[in-house]
Design a protein around this motif. Structure first.
Motif, PDB file in Angstrom:
ATOM      1  N   TYR A 553     -21.147 115.618   8.209  1.00 52.29           N
ATOM      2  CA  TYR A 553     -20.479 115.706   9.501  1.00 52.29           C
ATOM      3  C   TYR A 553     -19.202 116.534   9.329  1.00 52.29           C
ATOM      4  CZ  TYR A 553     -23.520 111.783  10.695  1.00 52.29           C
ATOM      5  OH  TYR A 553     -24.622 110.965  10.907  1.00 52.29           O
ATOM      6  N   ARG A 554     -19.003 117.453  10.238  1.00 52.53           N
ATOM      7  CA  ARG A 554     -17.775 118.252  10.216  1.00 52.53           C
ATOM      8  C   ARG A 554     -16.695 117.492  10.976  1.00 52.53           C
ATOM      9  NH1 ARG A 554     -16.247 121.999   6.580  1.00 52.53           N
ATOM     10  NH2 ARG A 554     -14.762 123.486   7.470  1.00 52.53           N
ATOM     11  N   ILE A 555     -15.553 117.301  10.344  1.00 51.52           N
ATOM     12  CA  ILE A 555     -14.462 116.546  10.965  1.00 51.52           C
ATOM     13  C   ILE A 555     -13.183 117.378  10.915  1.00 51.52           C
ATOM     14  CG2 ILE A 555     -15.538 114.387  10.239  1.00 51.52           C
ATOM     15  CD1 ILE A 555     -12.200 115.093   8.743  1.00 51.52           C
ATOM     16  N   VAL A 556     -12.181 116.967  11.679  1.00 50.43           N
ATOM     17  CA  VAL A 556     -10.881 117.634  11.665  1.00 50.43           C
ATOM     18  C   VAL A 556      -9.786 116.577  11.605  1.00 50.43           C
ATOM     19  CG1 VAL A 556     -10.802 117.753  14.191  1.00 50.43           C
ATOM     20  CG2 VAL A 556      -9.363 119.286  12.844  1.00 50.43           C
ATOM     21  N   THR A 557      -8.740 116.895  10.878  1.00 50.09           N
ATOM     22  CA  THR A 557      -7.568 116.028  10.775  1.00 50.09           C
ATOM     23  C   THR A 557      -6.362 116.908  10.482  1.00 50.09           C
ATOM     24  OG1 THR A 557      -6.699 114.009   9.767  1.00 50.09           O
ATOM     25  CG2 THR A 557      -7.838 115.545   8.294  1.00 50.09           C
ATOM     26  N   ASN A 558      -5.226 116.321  10.167  1.00 46.24           N
ATOM     27  CA  ASN A 558      -4.066 117.134   9.787  1.00 46.24           C
ATOM     28  C   ASN A 558      -3.969 117.236   8.271  1.00 46.24           C
ATOM     29  OD1 ASN A 558      -2.490 114.779   8.832  1.00 46.24           O
ATOM     30  ND2 ASN A 558      -2.328 114.264  10.999  1.00 46.24           N
ATOM     31  N   ASN A 559      -3.166 118.171   7.787  1.00 52.70           N
ATOM     32  CA  ASN A 559      -3.104 118.418   6.345  1.00 52.70           C
ATOM     33  C   ASN A 559      -2.523 117.232   5.583  1.00 52.70           C
ATOM     34  OD1 ASN A 559      -0.668 119.865   7.725  1.00 52.70           O
ATOM     35  ND2 ASN A 559       0.062 119.455   5.657  1.00 52.70           N
ATOM     36  N   PHE A 560      -1.706 116.411   6.234  1.00 50.49           N
ATOM     37  CA  PHE A 560      -1.173 115.217   5.576  1.00 50.49           C
ATOM     38  C   PHE A 560      -2.302 114.254   5.209  1.00 50.49           C
ATOM     39  CE2 PHE A 560       0.421 110.808   6.473  1.00 50.49           C
ATOM     40  CZ  PHE A 560       1.075 110.626   5.276  1.00 50.49           C
ATOM     41  N   LEU A 561      -3.166 113.947   6.163  1.00 51.41           N
ATOM     42  CA  LEU A 561      -4.305 113.077   5.870  1.00 51.41           C
ATOM     43  C   LEU A 561      -5.299 113.767   4.963  1.00 51.41           C
ATOM     44  CD1 LEU A 561      -5.052 111.291   9.285  1.00 51.41           C
ATOM     45  CD2 LEU A 561      -4.135 110.272   7.200  1.00 51.41           C
ATOM     46  N   SER A 562      -5.467 115.061   5.119  1.00 54.41           N
ATOM     47  CA  SER A 562      -6.402 115.806   4.272  1.00 54.41           C
ATOM     48  C   SER A 562      -6.080 115.638   2.793  1.00 54.41           C
ATOM     49  CB  SER A 562      -6.355 117.288   4.640  1.00 54.41           C
ATOM     50  OG  SER A 562      -7.148 118.061   3.767  1.00 54.41           O
ATOM     51  N   ASP A 563      -4.788 115.489   2.498  1.00 55.81           N
ATOM     52  CA  ASP A 563      -4.357 115.298   1.103  1.00 55.81           C
ATOM     53  C   ASP A 563      -4.428 113.843   0.658  1.00 55.81           C
ATOM     54  OD1 ASP A 563      -3.820 117.990   0.751  1.00 55.81           O
ATOM     55  OD2 ASP A 563      -1.729 117.811   1.369  1.00 55.81           O
ATOM     56  N   GLY A 564      -4.948 112.953   1.517  1.00 54.58           N
ATOM     57  CA  GLY A 564      -5.043 111.542   1.156  1.00 54.58           C
ATOM     58  C   GLY A 564      -3.841 110.728   1.540  1.00 54.58           C
ATOM     59  N   GLY A 565      -2.978 111.274   2.417  1.00 53.92           N
ATOM     60  CA  GLY A 565      -1.779 110.561   2.817  1.00 53.92           C
ATOM     61  C   GLY A 565      -2.060 109.280   3.564  1.00 53.92           C
ATOM     62  N   ASP A 566      -1.050 108.396   3.587  1.00 57.65           N
ATOM     63  CA  ASP A 566      -1.126 107.097   4.262  1.00 57.65           C
ATOM     64  C   ASP A 566      -2.199 106.179   3.680  1.00 57.65           C
ATOM     65  OD1 ASP A 566       0.999 106.916   5.967  1.00 57.65           O
ATOM     66  OD2 ASP A 566      -0.091 107.461   7.781  1.00 57.65           O
ATOM     67  N   GLY A 567      -2.570 106.410   2.434  1.00 57.46           N
ATOM     68  CA  GLY A 567      -3.547 105.531   1.789  1.00 57.46           C
ATOM     69  C   GLY A 567      -4.983 105.798   2.200  1.00 57.46           C
ATOM     70  N   PHE A 568      -5.342 107.073   2.439  1.00 54.73           N
ATOM     71  CA  PHE A 568      -6.709 107.441   2.820  1.00 54.73           C
ATOM     72  C   PHE A 568      -7.275 108.478   1.849  1.00 54.73           C
ATOM     73  CE2 PHE A 568      -4.956 105.840   6.833  1.00 54.73           C
ATOM     74  CZ  PHE A 568      -5.970 104.973   7.231  1.00 54.73           C
ATOM     75  N   PRO A 569      -7.533 108.075   0.605  1.00 53.61           N
ATOM     76  CA  PRO A 569      -8.037 109.030  -0.394  1.00 53.61           C
ATOM     77  C   PRO A 569      -9.417 109.588  -0.072  1.00 53.61           C
ATOM     78  CG  PRO A 569      -8.156 106.789  -1.236  1.00 53.61           C
ATOM     79  CD  PRO A 569      -7.359 106.722   0.026  1.00 53.61           C
ATOM     80  N   ALA A 570     -10.165 108.962   0.826  1.00 57.26           N
ATOM     81  CA  ALA A 570     -11.500 109.474   1.160  1.00 57.26           C
ATOM     82  C   ALA A 570     -11.434 110.899   1.703  1.00 57.26           C
ATOM     83  CB  ALA A 570     -12.183 108.554   2.172  1.00 57.26           C
TER      84      ALA A 570
END
Length: 608
Positions: A553-570
């Protein structure tokens, strides 16, 4: 009129039984030169200013002072507070009669700032702090929003070649930026593999009458989890307690025994037990003076500062904290059981803490039992400081063409709390932002259009309100400045490919790992939905069909989350990552294309 104040005395007797205590006694100290061996020193402190030069609006511009009871429902009594021109006036008044006065801060002076400061890379805020008379601050996590090299530029000065306003930012728009006249400290931020910090670890300040006080400045060790990865590449953030304690012997070898820690980590007051006019006790939002003067305490589970403060070297005399945006003045005894004041002054310049202490000139140390702190409300009933007013007007003129651009209209408040949030944590404003990200064409690559968008709730910094702002643009009108206040980080949008299994793992990370103690519910785009119960993920669907673990699935987010920020390493496991435009541009474009905007039902996230 003087600001309302709350008094906290670090009493030796009170320190013997409680880790945190509200002290009802008064000080035995005499604030005058009662002895030729001691002098009186005043510390003025604040934290989490976040570039709020203009008076903040909405809930971010109010301080809770008490409570009301209407038909059995508890409400808050509040007073409008904040605005740097008012803060400067209050500080100036507080300093009168105090020869030995220092003004200090505990981080996040810049970052996540309103457009008035952010449009100029926070140079206006640094200039404001120079005029305000700030002596020293620690770094906070938001000082790294534009990367550590930009933080070093704010310290030293100089201009950015940023294309004269590209991306709605313009360095040195008014004049050559001279940098901070105050010390910025980063004791626990090292270049990886070295013993060298990116900024000084501590500074020693001398007052006119001979007091020498060392200030150690630190950010929270978990900063890498909450800032964009690219901005801190090559840095190591070390433990706060170990860092400060290791510096104590070095400072003492310089003949300085008085030490204050400025730390960007904090606590949260427990709910207030308020007795209503009917004699019943109600659970209420804590007033600004609840913890710890009025009997309140800091919540153990959500107050990392407690573990830090209780383990700092006994030679450290006081801890000035921040990060949680909460007001408190509490006693957290040191490892020897001696009283030690720990303070925080809310955020956005709405409060400042005035601390008095006696300094022993013979011992070159603070008399710990004399330390007395008071949180002071920055009311708006005084004449605003002329120098700050002039600085604000200068940048208001420069930012006006960007700030006043009308993007569109909304038909009602679109927020992050109350009726704008469902039981599952889905926000009306989160829906809007996620939909804007999904619609942004800049993240489409090779014709591959994202189907799902994810937005972190901590990146949504303000509500969109229907009522006109004080600038008079009209009810329902949304300007670029208002949109920027909602999303002030200038993050880039990133598209990537995740499998269905990875997306399910991502969803469970909302309440596990670093987020186990305080779940972070990601906001999602239209067409994507899921259910959960407690910490168990239920059904996950896209356009009504169950997500398939093995499907891409193609998804979009911001670069902060893309780097695993806020405890989201997935997110770091995503493939085919493609960087698009800025999140604020996508948000602004969506508002323009969908005006007037009315939020839909909150039916994407369901808690069973």
């Amino acid at each position: 009129m003087p600001s309302p104040r709350v008094r906290q005395v670090a009493s030796v007797a009170a320190a013997t039984t409680l880790a945190i205590s509200g002290i009802a006694t008064t000080s035995n100290s005499s604030w005058g030169h009662g002895s030729n061996k001691t002098i009186d020193v005043q510390l003025l402190s604040f934290n989490d200013f976040h570039g709020n030069l203009e008076p903040p609006s909405g809930s971010g511009g109010r301080i809770t002072t008490g409570h009301t009871l209407t038909n059995g429902v508890v409400g808050d009594q509040t007073v409008d507070a904040g605005g740097v021109a008012y803060l400067a006036t209050h500080l100036d008044r507080a300093r009168r009669g105090h020869r030995d006065s220092l003004t200090v801060a505990a981080g996040d002076i810049v970052g996540a700032s309103p457009l008035l400061s952010a449009a100029f890379h926070d140079e206006p805020t640094v200039e404001s702090m120079n005029t305000l008379g700030l002596d020293v601050t620690s770094v906070g996590n938001h000082e790294f929003d534009e990367g550590y090299k930009e933080l070093q530029r704010l310290d030293k000065g100089g201009c950015i070649d940023d294309g004269d306003g590209a991306n709605n930012q313009n360095s040195c728009a008014a004049h050559t930026f001279q940098g901070a006249k105050y010390d910025i400290l980063a004791a626990n931020v090292f270049y990886t593999g070295t013993k060298k910090t990116i900024l000084p670890s501590y500074t020693i300040k001398r007052t006119p009458d001979g007091a020498k006080i060392a200030f150690i400045g630190m950010t929270l060790k978990d900063t890498p989890d909450i800032v964009t990865k690219s901005g801190i590449e090559g840095l190591t953030f070390k433990d706060e307690v170990a860092t400060a304690n290791a510096l104590v012997p070095e400072i003492k070898r310089k003949g300085v025994n008085a030490i204050v820690v400025l730390i960007h980590q904090g606590g949260n007051p427990a709910r207030e037990s308020w007795t209503g006019p009917d004699g019943k006790v109600y659970s209420a939002n804590p007033a600004y003076n609840w913890a710890c003067d009025k009997g309140g305490t800091l919540d153990m589970a959500s107050s990392p500062i407690l573990g830090i403060a209780s383990n700092l070297d006994p030679q450290i005399d006081m801890v000035i904290s921040g990060h949680t945006h909460q007001p408190y003045i509490c006693n957290v005894p040191d490892p020897k059981g001696q009283p030690r004041l720990v303070t925080s002054a809310s955020s956005f310049g709405r409060l400042f803490t005035e601390t008095h202490l006696e300094y022993d000139l013979k011992k070159n140390d603070i008399v710990r039992s004399s330390v007395e702190g008071s949180n002071m409300i920055v009311t708006r009933d005084l004449v605003p400081d002329p120098a700050q007013t002039s600085l604000i007007k200068q940048y208001q003129t420069l930012v006006a063409p960007i700030a006043n651009r009308v993007l569109g209209r909304i038909t009602q408040d679109i927020g992050r709390s109350g009726s704008s949030v469902n039981a599952g944590g889905e926000q009306a404003l989160g829906d809007l932002i996620a939909d804007a990200q999904l619609a942004d064409p800049s993240v489409v690559t090779n014709g591959d259009v994202p189907k799902i968008a994810f937005m972190n709730p901590g990146g949504i910094r303000a509500d969109l309100t229907y009522a006109s702002s004080p600038k008079g643009e009209g009810d329902g009108v949304v300007t670029y400045e208002e949109a920027f206040t909602v999303q002030p980080f200038n993050n880039y949008l990133v598209s990537m490919t995740l499998t269905g299994a990875q997306i399910k793992t991502l969803l469970t990370q909302q309440w596990s790992g670093p987020n186990a103690g305080s779940p972070k519910i990601l906001q999602v785009s239209k067409g994507f939905a899921y259910t959960y119960s407690g910490t168990t993920l239920g059904t996950v669907t896209l356009d009504g069909a169950p997500l398939v673990d093995t499907q891409n699935y193609r998804i979009v987010t911001n670069n902060f989350l893309s780097d695993g920020g806020d405890g989201f390493p997935a997110f770091t496991g995503g493939t085919g990552k493609y960087f698009g435009g800025l999140d604020i541009d996508g948000f602004a474009n969506y508002l323009e294309a969908n005006s007037p905007y009315t939020p839909g039902p909150l039916d994407r996230i369901t808690k069973n």
